[in-house]
Design a protein around this motif. Structure first.
Motif, short mmCIF file in Angstrom:
data_model
loop_
_atom_site.label_atom_id
_atom_site.label_comp_id
_atom_site.label_asym_id
_atom_site.label_seq_id
_atom_site.Cartn_x
_atom_site.Cartn_y
_atom_site.Cartn_z
N LYS A 115 1.30 -2.70 3.34
CA LYS A 115 1.89 -3.71 2.46
C LYS A 115 3.00 -3.04 1.67
O LYS A 115 2.80 -1.96 1.11
CB LYS A 115 0.82 -4.28 1.53
N THR A 116 4.17 -3.65 1.61
CA THR A 116 5.33 -3.03 1.00
C THR A 116 5.60 -3.55 -0.41
O THR A 116 5.04 -4.56 -0.83
CB THR A 116 6.59 -3.31 1.83
N PHE A 117 6.53 -2.88 -1.08
CA PHE A 117 6.95 -3.33 -2.40
C PHE A 117 7.74 -4.64 -2.32
O PHE A 117 7.88 -5.34 -3.30
CB PHE A 117 7.77 -2.25 -3.12
N TRP A 118 8.27 -4.97 -1.12
CA TRP A 118 8.99 -6.24 -0.98
C TRP A 118 8.06 -7.36 -0.47
O TRP A 118 8.50 -8.39 0.01
CB TRP A 118 10.23 -6.09 -0.11
N GLU A 119 6.75 -7.10 -0.61
CA GLU A 119 5.72 -8.12 -0.33
C GLU A 119 5.67 -8.53 1.14
O GLU A 119 5.49 -9.71 1.46
CB GLU A 119 5.88 -9.34 -1.23
#
Length: 138
Positions: A115-119
């Motif tokens: 899961k990334t910081f850009w959702e």
């Protein structure tokens, strides 16, 4: 004025195998394919079966592909990609399935699914032909 940008992927006598792989893995559609023999390349008859030019489609994106003409071509094929292709996928299930298929068929995970910081859910892999694929699902 530039009318379009189409990525051209060069291979070292493995274009035919790569195209088959992308059809199976990504459900790519090969629109056109010509061998060196088809286009009259006669410098090395042992390579007449190699692909001079192919057009394939992933989703709505066109790609060109082919084998390098000369082994000492000015654009050598590198096993370490300098470019990657970003695939925007429909769902977490699709990205998970595709990541597993890539790994099971000889790809190397460069960045595991997370899961990334850009959702988004994201993974980055280098396939067995040296091409880097970035998989993203919002």
């Amino acid at each position: 004025m530039i009318q379009a940008s189409v990525p051209f992927i060069l291979f070292d006598d493995t274009c035919e195998q790569a195209l088959s792989y992308y059809v199976e893995l990504f459900n790519a559609e090969v629109l056109e394919k010509m061998t060196f023999e088809d286009v009259g390349y006669t410098e090395d008859s042992r390579r007449s079966h190699c692909i001079a030019n192919a057009t394939f489609k992933l989703g709505n994106q066109l790609f060109y592909a082919g084998d390098v003409v000369e082994k000492n071509d000015l654009q050598p094929v590198s096993s370490k990609g300098r470019i990657s292709f970003w695939l925007e996928l429909d769902s977490y299930d699709v990205i998970t399935t595709l990541e597993n298929q890539l790994i099971q068929t000889g790809s190397t995970s460069l960045v595991g699914l997370h899961k990334t910081f850009w959702e988004s859910h994201y993974a980055k892999l280098q396939d067995k032909f040296g091409v880097i694929w970035e998989l993203n699902a919002q």
